[in-house]
Design a protein around this motif. Sequence first.
Motif, mmCIF file in Angstrom:
data_model
loop_
_atom_site.group_PDB
_atom_site.id
_atom_site.type_symbol
_atom_site.label_atom_id
_atom_site.label_comp_id
_atom_site.label_asym_id
_atom_site.label_seq_id
_atom_site.Cartn_x
_atom_site.Cartn_y
_atom_site.Cartn_z
ATOM 1 N N MET A 1 -21.735 -8.217 -37.188
ATOM 2 C CA MET A 1 -20.671 -8.368 -38.177
ATOM 3 C C MET A 1 -19.903 -9.640 -37.887
ATOM 4 S SD MET A 1 -19.142 -4.494 -38.398
ATOM 5 C CE MET A 1 -17.907 -5.010 -39.569
ATOM 6 N N SER A 2 -19.462 -10.339 -38.950
ATOM 7 C CA SER A 2 -18.689 -11.558 -38.787
ATOM 8 C C SER A 2 -17.305 -11.218 -38.248
ATOM 9 C CB SER A 2 -18.562 -12.268 -40.133
ATOM 10 O OG SER A 2 -17.730 -13.394 -40.016
ATOM 11 N N MET A 3 -16.810 -12.034 -37.351
ATOM 12 C CA MET A 3 -15.466 -11.837 -36.825
ATOM 13 C C MET A 3 -14.630 -13.051 -37.159
ATOM 14 S SD MET A 3 -15.782 -12.428 -32.697
ATOM 15 C CE MET A 3 -17.083 -11.216 -32.518
ATOM 16 N N ASN A 4 -13.316 -12.857 -37.163
ATOM 17 C CA ASN A 4 -12.442 -13.996 -37.403
ATOM 18 C C ASN A 4 -12.084 -14.677 -36.072
ATOM 19 O OD1 ASN A 4 -10.331 -12.488 -36.238
ATOM 20 N ND2 ASN A 4 -9.544 -11.808 -38.233
ATOM 21 N N GLU A 7 -10.199 -12.455 -33.444
ATOM 22 C CA GLU A 7 -11.054 -11.505 -32.736
ATOM 23 C C GLU A 7 -11.889 -12.208 -31.666
ATOM 24 O OE1 GLU A 7 -11.620 -8.355 -36.431
ATOM 25 O OE2 GLU A 7 -12.859 -10.161 -36.305
ATOM 26 N N SER A 8 -12.384 -13.398 -31.979
ATOM 27 C CA SER A 8 -13.155 -14.139 -30.971
ATOM 28 C C SER A 8 -12.264 -14.525 -29.795
ATOM 29 C CB SER A 8 -13.798 -15.378 -31.588
ATOM 30 O OG SER A 8 -12.842 -16.382 -31.875
ATOM 31 N N LEU A 9 -10.993 -14.773 -30.068
ATOM 32 C CA LEU A 9 -10.046 -15.098 -29.001
ATOM 33 C C LEU A 9 -9.890 -13.926 -28.050
ATOM 34 C CD1 LEU A 9 -7.768 -16.835 -27.716
ATOM 35 C CD2 LEU A 9 -6.222 -15.885 -29.443
ATOM 36 N N VAL A 10 -9.648 -12.736 -28.576
ATOM 37 C CA VAL A 10 -9.440 -11.567 -27.722
ATOM 38 C C VAL A 10 -10.711 -11.247 -26.932
ATOM 39 C CG1 VAL A 10 -8.808 -9.129 -27.654
ATOM 40 C CG2 VAL A 10 -7.671 -10.663 -29.272
ATOM 41 N N HIS A 11 -11.869 -11.276 -27.613
ATOM 42 C CA HIS A 11 -13.133 -11.012 -26.920
ATOM 43 C C HIS A 11 -13.346 -12.009 -25.775
ATOM 44 C CE1 HIS A 11 -15.121 -7.763 -29.068
ATOM 45 N NE2 HIS A 11 -14.839 -8.310 -30.247
ATOM 46 N N THR A 12 -13.054 -13.263 -26.023
ATOM 47 C CA THR A 12 -13.285 -14.290 -25.000
ATOM 48 C C THR A 12 -12.328 -14.134 -23.832
ATOM 49 O OG1 THR A 12 -14.107 -15.832 -26.677
ATOM 50 C CG2 THR A 12 -13.397 -16.773 -24.575
ATOM 51 N N LEU A 13 -11.054 -13.852 -24.108
ATOM 52 C CA LEU A 13 -10.101 -13.622 -23.028
ATOM 53 C C LEU A 13 -10.552 -12.466 -22.143
ATOM 54 C CD1 LEU A 13 -6.678 -14.020 -24.902
ATOM 55 C CD2 LEU A 13 -7.667 -15.617 -23.249
ATOM 56 N N THR A 132 -8.599 -26.161 -34.054
ATOM 57 C CA THR A 132 -8.745 -26.779 -35.373
ATOM 58 C C THR A 132 -9.576 -25.958 -36.338
ATOM 59 O OG1 THR A 132 -10.612 -28.087 -34.539
ATOM 60 C CG2 THR A 132 -8.425 -29.110 -34.481
ATOM 61 N N HIS A 133 -10.498 -25.122 -35.836
ATOM 62 C CA HIS A 133 -11.367 -24.316 -36.694
ATOM 63 C C HIS A 133 -11.594 -22.958 -36.040
ATOM 64 C CE1 HIS A 133 -12.462 -28.489 -37.785
ATOM 65 N NE2 HIS A 133 -12.514 -27.993 -39.015
ATOM 66 N N ALA A 134 -11.774 -21.937 -36.850
ATOM 67 C CA ALA A 134 -11.985 -20.584 -36.333
ATOM 68 C C ALA A 134 -13.187 -20.516 -35.402
ATOM 69 C CB ALA A 134 -12.161 -19.606 -37.489
ATOM 70 N N GLU A 135 -14.251 -21.269 -35.728
ATOM 71 C CA GLU A 135 -15.451 -21.184 -34.907
ATOM 72 C C GLU A 135 -15.283 -21.826 -33.530
ATOM 73 O OE1 GLU A 135 -16.352 -24.309 -38.201
ATOM 74 O OE2 GLU A 135 -15.215 -22.431 -37.974
ATOM 75 N N HIS A 136 -14.185 -22.571 -33.316
ATOM 76 C CA HIS A 136 -13.946 -23.213 -32.028
ATOM 77 C C HIS A 136 -12.977 -22.427 -31.142
ATOM 78 C CE1 HIS A 136 -14.816 -27.307 -34.179
ATOM 79 N NE2 HIS A 136 -15.916 -26.581 -33.979
ATOM 80 N N VAL A 137 -12.326 -21.408 -31.698
ATOM 81 C CA VAL A 137 -11.252 -20.734 -30.965
ATOM 82 C C VAL A 137 -11.764 -20.089 -29.675
ATOM 83 C CG1 VAL A 137 -9.664 -18.759 -31.035
ATOM 84 C CG2 VAL A 137 -9.719 -20.388 -32.930
ATOM 85 N N GLY A 138 -12.915 -19.416 -29.734
ATOM 86 C CA GLY A 138 -13.458 -18.779 -28.542
ATOM 87 C C GLY A 138 -13.725 -19.787 -27.434
ATOM 88 N N GLY A 170 -15.608 -16.727 -36.236
ATOM 89 C CA GLY A 170 -15.285 -16.731 -34.811
ATOM 90 C C GLY A 170 -16.510 -16.485 -33.948
ATOM 91 N N VAL A 171 -16.570 -17.171 -32.817
ATOM 92 C CA VAL A 171 -17.699 -17.058 -31.888
ATOM 93 C C VAL A 171 -17.145 -16.750 -30.496
ATOM 94 C CG1 VAL A 171 -19.655 -18.251 -30.824
ATOM 95 C CG2 VAL A 171 -19.051 -18.726 -33.214
ATOM 96 N N VAL A 172 -17.633 -15.686 -29.877
ATOM 97 C CA VAL A 172 -17.196 -15.332 -28.524
ATOM 98 C C VAL A 172 -17.829 -16.302 -27.534
ATOM 99 C CG1 VAL A 172 -17.125 -13.526 -26.769
ATOM 100 C CG2 VAL A 172 -17.012 -12.914 -29.194
ATOM 101 N N ALA A 173 -17.016 -16.889 -26.693
ATOM 102 C CA ALA A 173 -17.517 -17.836 -25.692
ATOM 103 C C ALA A 173 -17.715 -17.136 -24.353
ATOM 104 C CB ALA A 173 -16.543 -19.005 -25.533
ATOM 105 N N LYS A 174 -18.688 -17.620 -23.599
ATOM 106 C CA LYS A 174 -18.928 -17.084 -22.268
ATOM 107 C C LYS A 174 -17.873 -17.611 -21.292
ATOM 108 C CE LYS A 174 -23.937 -16.618 -22.803
ATOM 109 N NZ LYS A 174 -25.262 -17.038 -22.279
#
Length: 514
Positions: A1-4, A7-13, A132-138, A170-174
């Motif tokens: 499912m697509s996340m905003n 959500e990617s911020l919380v997952h990454t933290l 700057t963009h949702a996909e970079h937040v993670g 949003g993309v979760v970062a390692k």
Amino acid sequence: MSMNGAESLVHTLLASGVDTCFANPGTSEMHFVAALDRVPGMRCVLGLFEGVVTGAADGYARMAGKPAATLLHCGPGLANALANLHNGRRANTMMVNCVGDQATYHRPLDAPLTADTEGFARGVSGWVRTATHAEHVGADAAVAVQAAQTSPGQIATLILPSDTCWNPGGVVAKPLPVPPAPQATPHAIQTAARILRSGEKVLLVLGNGALRAGALADAHRIAAATGADMLAQGSNGRIERGIGRHPINRVPYPVDQAVERLKGVRHVILIGAIKPVIFFAYPGKPGSPVPADANVHVMTRPEHDQASALAALAEELGAAPVPAPDYGARPDPAKGAVSSEAFAQSLTALLPENAIVADESVTFGRAIYPNTHGAARHDWLSVTGGAIGGGIPLATGAAVAAPGRRVVNLQADGSAMYTIQGLWTQAREKLDVTTVIFSNRKYAILLHELANVGANPGRTALDMLDLGSPDLDFVKMAAGMGVEGARATTMEQFNDLFTQSTTRSGPFVIELMI
């Protein structure tokens, strides 16, 4: 499912080990708040003022050994948080600030809350970035956590325009690897050993990781083998002390005492510390207590691994281990009139094992630290940057980080009023904090400073330093925020109240009339 983005911020933290968030959110952060519902695992602690939020994150990191996140509302919310961010920066505290901001396309319209948020952040942060963009937040969040944990620890501020949080993609970062603390060079160790063998008067000044129990034991080995003196910096993020540990005193705050304490020193070796400096300039007084003809040597900077450096120096010198002092039986609690020395005696007698002391006692507290080395084992946290209002939040965050340990906040009354809202958070979170308010109903430290700078105050000036008319009532203020409290006017009353507070759960306030 697509996340905003939020959500990617919380997952990454969470993936990066940040599982506690101290928050005071506003409109721009609503998608972050909503994400906290949809992504389980983050403990969220509400503070009623941004200075409580950042001060609590400071205390948390000092005890947890990892950063918390903060959630702050736009530039003005960050501005409200700056004083305790300043204290945290001086303590080399790990922290990840998440600061909301105007949507990227709304910012050019100059809406009322538009501010130079990056400009506010830079003075207290080691790392600043605006998403700057949702996909970079993670990815931005992963770098922020890495930056916060880079030795010796620093504040990382990530500014999040609201559209980067609500937009999809949003993309979760390692998690990113944290660089290891650098090691002291063999040359620095050998140089320090040569100076210590010189027979001249040498002072070791310790800070940061050099003030943990193992490092202090090695410092005592070195001092015993060479005859060197040693002191901690005047204010420190965390000192491990008490029975069974090796004590260390601090560079005195008053300029004349500090100059006298360092008189005759020929060499100063800095170990995780900066060159001692007087807190303020005074007419005709030196800016540093270090004698003008002394040589200052840097063995390790704050970012180095202090424990390994001290161990290596002890081995280089062939220094044998020395036992911690035997303080004998703990004293009886003090009786009679309240004084700083009497309070130190009672604290030594009654402090629970493995307690945490958050110290913002200011003027009244000058005799407390040097007279409590024989208390039960504990950690001592100072308000490192001199920005008042750090004590109550510091104690709050430490209690969140260390459940099961009693936190004792030694708190000046004037300073308490800057962040008194922290008591509400303690009640809400059911934190085991005993707050001792030293109530002299004045800014006592400033009365001393008037004399130190040679000012000649009149009635108007003295009124600006007086907290009476009307008197502050901390017992009633605590009750209004859900915290039980009582007033003490003698040491016997204090002893009874303190003992009761440390054998029960939850927060308690003692207003000690001094």
